[in-house]
Every structure is written in structure tokens, then in C-alpha cells.
Design a protein around this motif. Structure first.
Motif, mmCIF file in Angstrom:
data_model
loop_
_atom_site.group_PDB
_atom_site.id
_atom_site.type_symbol
_atom_site.label_atom_id
_atom_site.label_comp_id
_atom_site.label_asym_id
_atom_site.label_seq_id
_atom_site.Cartn_x
_atom_site.Cartn_y
_atom_site.Cartn_z
ATOM 1 N N ASN A 3 0.706 -1.128 -0.136
ATOM 2 C CA ASN A 3 -0.287 -0.126 0.040
ATOM 3 C C ASN A 3 0.872 1.333 -0.048
ATOM 4 O O ASN A 3 1.806 1.318 0.705
ATOM 5 N N LEU A 4 0.396 2.324 -0.912
ATOM 6 C CA LEU A 4 1.388 3.286 -1.039
ATOM 7 C C LEU A 4 1.603 4.190 0.217
ATOM 8 O O LEU A 4 2.584 4.774 0.593
ATOM 9 N N GLY A 5 0.432 4.287 1.170
ATOM 10 C CA GLY A 5 0.671 5.028 2.157
ATOM 11 C C GLY A 5 0.851 4.180 3.519
ATOM 12 O O GLY A 5 0.795 5.071 4.774
ATOM 13 N N GLY A 6 1.178 3.067 3.388
ATOM 14 C CA GLY A 6 1.588 2.424 4.531
ATOM 15 C C GLY A 6 0.510 1.328 4.891
ATOM 16 O O GLY A 6 -0.498 1.155 4.344
ATOM 17 N N ALA A 7 0.961 0.307 5.637
ATOM 18 C CA ALA A 7 0.156 -0.737 5.922
ATOM 19 C C ALA A 7 -1.313 -0.417 6.880
ATOM 20 O O ALA A 7 -2.389 -0.807 6.655
ATOM 21 N N ILE A 8 -0.847 0.469 7.923
ATOM 22 C CA ILE A 8 -2.021 0.687 8.793
ATOM 23 C C ILE A 8 -1.954 1.987 9.355
ATOM 24 O O ILE A 8 -0.716 2.404 9.770
ATOM 25 N N VAL A 9 -2.949 2.755 9.719
ATOM 26 C CA VAL A 9 -2.695 3.911 10.732
ATOM 27 C C VAL A 9 -3.999 3.773 11.718
ATOM 28 O O VAL A 9 -5.014 3.322 11.303
ATOM 29 N N ASN A 10 -3.218 3.572 12.935
ATOM 30 C CA ASN A 10 -4.015 3.141 14.073
ATOM 31 C C ASN A 10 -4.302 4.305 14.913
ATOM 32 O O ASN A 10 -3.146 4.824 15.545
ATOM 33 N N ASN A 11 -5.457 4.848 14.986
ATOM 34 C CA ASN A 11 -5.545 6.180 15.925
ATOM 35 C C ASN A 11 -6.536 5.753 17.206
ATOM 36 O O ASN A 11 -6.871 6.656 17.788
ATOM 37 N N ALA A 12 -6.646 4.717 17.395
ATOM 38 C CA ALA A 12 -7.483 4.019 18.729
ATOM 39 C C ALA A 12 -6.440 3.141 19.311
ATOM 40 O O ALA A 12 -7.094 1.854 19.679
ATOM 41 N N VAL A 13 -5.180 3.589 19.696
ATOM 42 C CA VAL A 13 -4.094 2.680 20.395
ATOM 43 C C VAL A 13 -4.668 2.233 21.991
ATOM 44 O O VAL A 13 -4.151 1.025 22.178
ATOM 45 N N ASN A 14 -5.568 2.901 22.512
ATOM 46 C CA ASN A 14 -5.885 2.669 23.774
ATOM 47 C C ASN A 14 -7.038 1.761 23.619
ATOM 48 O O ASN A 14 -7.667 1.412 24.884
ATOM 49 N N SER A 15 -7.781 1.310 22.611
ATOM 50 C CA SER A 15 -8.745 0.451 22.689
ATOM 51 C C SER A 15 -8.412 -0.964 22.751
ATOM 52 O O SER A 15 -7.283 -1.373 22.633
ATOM 53 N N ASN A 16 -9.514 -1.836 22.719
ATOM 54 C CA ASN A 16 -9.213 -3.239 22.644
ATOM 55 C C ASN A 16 -8.856 -3.587 21.371
ATOM 56 O O ASN A 16 -9.717 -3.705 20.291
ATOM 57 N N GLN A 17 -7.632 -4.289 21.248
ATOM 58 C CA GLN A 17 -7.016 -4.854 19.904
ATOM 59 C C GLN A 17 -6.405 -5.856 19.855
ATOM 60 O O GLN A 17 -5.688 -6.125 20.933
ATOM 61 N N LEU A 18 -6.398 -6.631 18.926
ATOM 62 C CA LEU A 18 -5.438 -7.960 18.715
ATOM 63 C C LEU A 18 -5.182 -8.129 17.174
ATOM 64 O O LEU A 18 -5.785 -8.130 16.467
ATOM 65 N N PHE A 19 -3.857 -7.785 17.104
ATOM 66 C CA PHE A 19 -2.885 -7.859 15.765
ATOM 67 C C PHE A 19 -2.125 -9.143 15.709
ATOM 68 O O PHE A 19 -1.092 -9.115 16.644
ATOM 69 N N ARG A 20 -2.076 -9.885 14.949
ATOM 70 C CA ARG A 20 -1.311 -11.250 14.995
ATOM 71 C C ARG A 20 -1.075 -11.738 13.519
ATOM 72 O O ARG A 20 -1.946 -11.695 12.669
#
Length: 416
Positions: free
Chosen positions: A388-405
Motif C-alpha cells: 500500500n502506497l501510504g503504508g500498511a496501517i494507521v491506528n488512531n485507537a491505540v488505547n482501545s481493545n485490539q488484537l493484531f497477529r
């Protein structure tokens, strides 16, 4: 004696001719429209003849000849009445009024097959066909020039094996707006040879257990519009909800705005809806837009192996409160963004999907996945987010419940 024999012979001949005439008009449960004065000669106004025939021959199969039937509408099909043309490019029903409602399949098991519908004047309202009766149907048909081609409000109604060509300005080609029980749209092709001005291909406003399958909707304003509305929260008086919509093996392409738009308003809700092997590509804006602009619920929207590609906006975008949204497999490539989750999305899961370069397409022109502040409970698992030309991910909810694997293209495991 000779005089008696002559009378007997004459009587026998009269009975024979009467029987022959009856066989000409009736064959089992079938009658010929021409026996009731229907001409289909493209000059006679067949309206009165057709409407009188629908009363006289109610409950029978009525065979129409080849030709063009000029018709102003008002026909009501009672229980068991079936209109059958000589073929969808042989028998044409030509609408004479700008807002005529041509046929209402009102009765149990009533329907239409093997006919073409077009218009003598520009359509601004009405419907070519209304499917109101239980088990009412239309199949093997062709429609062009329609403003509202088919309105489906009868339970267990079905639309099968049809084609729509150019629609009138602002047209909605199929409207599923009632019936609330086990309806079917199958094997329908919509397209346009001229610049398309239709508002939507298929619109769903009030439905439960509607199946849309093996259908291709091309060059409409919106391919599939799901926009229930009701002005009261009372379940006893709800005017519009969409539950248990199942769309599979369908193609929504070259839409003016969105291939698929889910956008309830008022107290309308969309729940328990599944999209299997659908294409929403080359749209002017987002391929799939899920926007809850009302106070009802949008919950349980599941995609399996979608192809959300080459759209002017995102492959998929959310707005408002949207819960339990999942994407399993498929491709989100060649869009402005791959997936864009705005505030209010909750319970988002994407797994085993390509969100970037692949399938003969380049990556998304900006970011693969955007997670806005106010989005909660996000799982990204087993995806390929490279290219992706702008990068893989923009995450503006870093304090929320997340699971990336185990996502290729995201360097860290966990909140980014």
C-alpha cells in the motif's frame, strides 16, 4: 326421415365447430389472449381487452402472441393467473403512461414469464410489475426504460432469469419493500448501453430472509442499496427493517457511487446479513459503505471472500454505530484506502484477506487499514497488508481493545 338426418348432421357439425372453437381458445388450463381481442399489433390500444381478459380468464394461464401490446396498465392477476409471452424478445408490453402501474400479481401463485417490457413515453413513476401476492413471480423477462421495474412486496415472491437495460432518470430497477418472508432474486443482469442515470439497481427497505444470488448489477448509481427507514421505535408498528439478507455470488460493478450501500435511517435496522463471494468494484466512491445515520442498529454484517477493488474511495468504509462487522478472505486492492473504520465501529474482524498489492492489481493508493479514534474491539489476523502506497496501517485507537497477529506488512504484533 331425410329431414331428421339433415338436422342430426347439422347439429353434429355445429357441436364439432363449437368444440374446435373452444380448443382454439382453451387448452387445459390455458387460453390465448387473441381470443379475448388482444391484438399486440403495435397500433391497437390493448388496455381494455387485456384488463377484461384478466377478469374473464382469472385463474388460467394466458398465452400472448408475438408482437407489441400497447398497454396503459391497471391489470390485476388473481390466484393462479399466469401471463406467458412467446419469448422475452418476442412479446413486448409497451407502457403508454409516464407513471403507469402495468401489472399487479396480486393472487396466490400469480405471475409473468417470457415477456419484454418497455415504454412508449419517458417513465417518471409507477411500476412495470408489482409482486404482491404470496408466491407471485416474474421470470425470463427483459425490461428497459423503467422507472420502477419491479416492486416486490409479497411473501415468498421470486424474480428469476431477467435482464434490465437502460433505466429512466432516477430509476430503481428492483425494490424489495415488503413481504417480510423468504423472497428470492436470482440470475438477473443489469447493465446500460447509454450513460447510466438510474439511482440504484436493487433497493431493499423492508425484508426478512431475502436471497440475492448469481446477479450482476453494472452501471447503476448504487448497485445494492439497503436503506430501511421507520419513524417509530415500536416493534408493533415498524415500517422498515432488513433482517437475514443473504447476498452471494453477485457482481456490483461500475456504480456511480457505491457498489453496496447499507444506510438505515430513522429507527430502521439492518441485522444478521451475509455477503458471500461478492464483487464491489470500480465504484466512483467506496465499494462498500456501511453508514448508520439513524438510531436503529447495524449489527452482524459478515463478508466472506469479497473482492472490493479499484474503487475511487475505500474498499469498505463505516460510519456511525456499526457492530459485529467481519471480513474473511478476499481482496481489498487498488482502492484509495483498503478499509476505513470511522468512530462508532465496534467488533471489527478482518482475517486471511489481501489488503494491498495482489490479484493483478496494485496496492491501495493510500493506507491499507485506517482505525479511527472511537473504534473499539478490533482483530486483524493473518492478513497480507503489503504494497500500500501510504503504508500498511494507521491506528488512531491505540488505547482501545485490539488484537493484531501474523499480518504480513505490520512489523509489530499488538497495538500499533
Amino acid at each position: 326421415m331425410k329431414k331428421y338426418l339433415k338436422l342430426v348432421v347439422a347439429g353434429a357439425l355445429a357441436l364439432a365447430f363449437a368444440a374446435a372453437g373452444a380448443q382454439t381458445q382453451h387448452y387445459g388450463n390455458a387460453v390465448n389472449a387473441t381470443a379475448y381481442g388482444v391484438k399486440c399489433d403495435n397500433s391497437t390500444d390493448d388496455t381494455a381487452a387485456i384488463n377484461n381478459m384478466l377478469v374473464t380468464a382469472a385463474g388460467l394461464k394466458i398465452n400472448f402472441p408475438s408482437g407489441i401490446c400497447r398497454y396503459a396498465g391497471g391489470g390485476v392477476l388473481q390466484d393462479g393467473t399466469v401471463l406467458e409471452g412467446a419469448g422475452r424478445h418476442a412479446t413486448t408490453i409497451r407502457a403508454q403512461g409516464a407513471d403507469a402501474r402495468l401489472f399487479n400479481a396480486f393472487g396466490l401463485g400469480s405471475g409473468i414469464r417470457n415477456m419484454k417490457f418497455d415504454a412508449a413515453v419517458t417513465q417518471t413513476g409507477g411500476s412495470y410489475v408489482v409482486l404482491q401476492g404470496q408466491e407471485s413471480f416474474i421470470e425470463d423477462f427483459y425490461m428497459t426504460g423503467d422507472y420502477n421495474g419491479i416492486l416486490m412486496i409479497g411473501s415468498v415472491s421470486r424474480i428469476r432469469h431477467g435482464r434490465f437495460q437502460d433505466g429512466a432518470s432516477g430509476a430503481i430497477r428492483i425494490r424489495a419493500e415488503g413481504g417480510d418472508n423468504s423472497q428470492l432474486i436470482d440470475d438477473v443482469l443489469m447493465g446500460a448501453q447509454q450513460p447510466q442515470v438510474a439511482a440504484a439497481g436493487i433497493r431493499v427497505r423492508n425484508s426478512a430472509a431475502l436471497i440475492i444470488s448469481n446477479t450482476s448489477v453494472i452501471q447503476q448509481g448504487i448497485g445494492l442499496l439497503v436503506d430501511p427507514y421507520t419513524d417509530t421505535a415500536s416493534s408493533a408498528t415498524d415500517a422498515g427493517n432488513v433482517f437475514s439478507l443473504w447476498v452471494h455470488h453477485c457482481f456490483f460493478d461500475n456504480s456511480g457511487t457505491n457498489g453496496i450501500r447499507i444506510a438505515p435511517t430513522g429507527f430502521g435496522s439492518v441485522q444478521r446479513s451475509r455477503f458471500d463471494n461478492v464483487w464491489a468494484g470500480s465504484s466512483g466512491q467506496d465499494g462498500v459503505l456501511i453508514n448508520n445515520a439513524g438510531s436503529g442498529s447495524v449489527e452482524g454484517i459478515h463478508f466472506v471472500s469479497p473482492h472490493l477493488v479499484l474503487n475511487g474511495g475505500s474498499g469498505i468504509t463505516t460510519g456511525g454505530t456499526v457492530k459485529d462487522l467481519s471480513i474473511v478472505g478476499g481482496e481489498l486492492a487498488g482502492n484509495a484506502f483498503g478499509a476505513y473504520f470511522n468512530p462508532g465501529a465496534n467488533g471489527v474482524r478482518i482475517s486471511d484477506a489481501l489488503i494491498g498489492q495482489g490479484g493483478g492489481m496494485g496496492g491501495n493508493k493510500n493506507v491499507g487499514v485506517v482505525i479511527s479514534s472511537g473504534v473499539d474491539y478490533v482483530i486483524l489476523s493473518g492478513n497480507d497488508v503489503r504494497g500500500n502506497l501510504g503504508g500498511a496501517i494507521v491506528n488512531n485507537a491505540v488505547n482501545s481493545n485490539q488484537l493484531f497477529r501474523t499480518n504480513f506488512g505490520i512489523s509489530a504484533v499488538g497495538a500499533q
